[in-house]
Design a protein around this motif. Structure first.
Motif, PDB file in Angstrom:
ATOM      1  N   LYS A   1      -5.188  -6.742  -0.527  1.00 43.89           N
ATOM      2  CA  LYS A   1      -4.195  -7.545  -0.865  1.00 43.89           C
ATOM      3  C   LYS A   1      -3.812  -8.651   0.214  1.00 43.89           C
ATOM      4  CE  LYS A   1      -0.071  -6.442  -3.317  1.00 43.89           C
ATOM      5  NZ  LYS A   1       0.457  -6.518  -4.776  1.00 43.89           N
TER       6      LYS A   1
ATOM      7  N   TYR B   1      -2.656   5.840   7.670  1.00 42.70           N
ATOM      8  CA  TYR B   1      -2.069   4.693   7.010  1.00 42.70           C
ATOM      9  C   TYR B   1      -3.655   3.991   7.030  1.00 42.70           C
ATOM     10  CZ  TYR B   1      -2.384  -0.595   6.382  1.00 42.70           C
ATOM     11  OH  TYR B   1      -3.094  -1.626   5.689  1.00 42.70           O
TER      12      TYR B   1
ATOM     13  N   GLN C   1      -5.341   1.128   3.753  1.00 37.39           N
ATOM     14  CA  GLN C   1      -5.328   0.185   2.579  1.00 37.39           C
ATOM     15  C   GLN C   1      -6.581   0.688   1.964  1.00 37.39           C
ATOM     16  OE1 GLN C   1      -2.582  -1.743   3.093  1.00 37.39           O
ATOM     17  NE2 GLN C   1      -3.155  -3.049   0.410  1.00 37.39           N
ATOM     18  N   GLU C   2      -5.044   1.174   1.159  1.00 32.41           N
ATOM     19  CA  GLU C   2      -6.614   1.493  -0.259  1.00 32.41           C
ATOM     20  C   GLU C   2      -7.426   0.006  -1.070  1.00 32.41           C
ATOM     21  OE1 GLU C   2      -7.355   4.420  -0.984  1.00 32.41           O
ATOM     22  OE2 GLU C   2      -5.776   5.031   0.174  1.00 32.41           O
TER      23      GLU C   2
ATOM     24  N   ASN D   1      -0.121   5.113   0.704  1.00 31.24           N
ATOM     25  CA  ASN D   1      -0.734   6.665   1.104  1.00 31.24           C
ATOM     26  C   ASN D   1       0.392   8.036   0.908  1.00 31.24           C
ATOM     27  OD1 ASN D   1      -1.968   4.856   3.946  1.00 31.24           O
ATOM     28  ND2 ASN D   1      -3.641   5.444   1.712  1.00 31.24           N
TER      29      ASN D   1
ATOM     30  N   ASN E   1       0.867  -1.185   0.230  1.00 33.44           N
ATOM     31  CA  ASN E   1      -0.353  -0.315  -0.202  1.00 33.44           C
ATOM     32  C   ASN E   1       0.823   0.823   0.186  1.00 33.44           C
ATOM     33  OD1 ASN E   1      -3.378   0.796   0.079  1.00 33.44           O
ATOM     34  ND2 ASN E   1      -2.221   1.934   1.856  1.00 33.44           N
TER      35      ASN E   1
END
Length: 262
Positions: free
Chosen positions: A144, A138, A140-141, A123, A121
């Motif tokens: 994963k 942080y 998480q986009e 950011n 990730n």
């Protein structure tokens, strides 16, 4: 000479135990950049409770009689499911039963951590036009999945992976699994400050353990002689092997401040 062989295979109730807690290896020092996300991860990773099979009394006798150390959980399970019932007139009989070729044990020679095994990730925030610091956190986009594995193709790969995982968990006291997932939206509240005229990048990495050692293979025979019974291993070979084993529900962070896009 008359040979009488009477044995049957009976399924025993197998006793499974969670791996006991061990002190962390002196060689594995966890840096401050590594964070536990087990309570924050939006993807519930299954706990990797490896079964430690308690050998039955017969199995322990057979293991002790072997000329090569036996640690393979699947072989121990098979021996646990075996019951040898000699006849009262069994004196004088001989029998050799081939149980197959097995990965018998794994000896660890090196256990090391890569805290930035795989980037999962990023950011960032562009504060080059700002006049005051900006904070980022942080988050998480995307979901994963991080997968490990053996570093080479070898016989009995699944058996070898189990034994390597057992040894690595014992040496590191870390939650290890050959597959772990970080869910989308997972976040931590720790803040990172980006000063004016700068850009900030917060990288998240999945750590992993690099396990190296050697596996011993051999052909396993059950030898019965009268009332005596033992395991004999023939054609013993050894092979070096390595594996990458991700650390479950742990994330390592790296924060970079720059004047230009990276």
């Amino acid at each position: 000479m008359r040979k009488i062989l009477c044995f049957s295979f009976i399924l025993f109730l197998l006793c499974s135990f969670t791996i006991p807690s061990f002190a962390a290896s002196e060689n594995i020092k966890i840096p401050n950049s590594v964070t536990d996300i087990s309570q924050d991860n939006t993807y519930p990773n299954p706990t990797q409770d490896l079964p430690y099979l308690q050998p039955s009394e017969l199995t322990q006798q057979l293991i002790d009689s072997s000329n090569v150390k036996i640690e393979n959980p699947d072989l121990i399970k098979m021996l646990n499911e075996t019951n040898i019932m000699p006849s009262p007139v069994a004196i004088g009989y001989r029998a050799t039963i081939y149980l197959g070729q097995w990965a018998l044990n794994y000896e660890s020679t090196e256990t090391a951590a890569n805290w930035e095994y795989q980037k999962i990730n990023t950011n960032y925030f562009d504060n080059r036009g700002g006049k005051s610091p900006v904070q980022i956190r942080y988050k998480q986009e995307v979901q994963k999945k991080v997968t490990g594995g053996l570093t080479a193709n070898i016989p009995k790969a699944e058996d070898v992976k189990k034994m390597m995982l057992l040894k690595a968990v014992k040496k590191t006291n870390l939650p290890l699994s050959f597959e772990t997932v970080v869910g989308v939206g997972t976040k931590k509240e720790h803040v990172y400050n980006i000063p004016p005229k700068k850009m900030g990048y917060l990288y998240a990495y999945a750590p992993a353990i690099n396990e190296k050692g050697k596996v011993t293979y051999g052909e396993v025979y059950l030898v019965l002689k009268g009332r005596q019974k033992k395991i004999v291993v023939k054609n013993v070979t050894q092979q070096g092997i390595g594996a990458w084993i991700p650390v479950q529900d742990r994330v390592s962070f790296g924060f970079v401040i720059t004047e230009q896009p990276k």
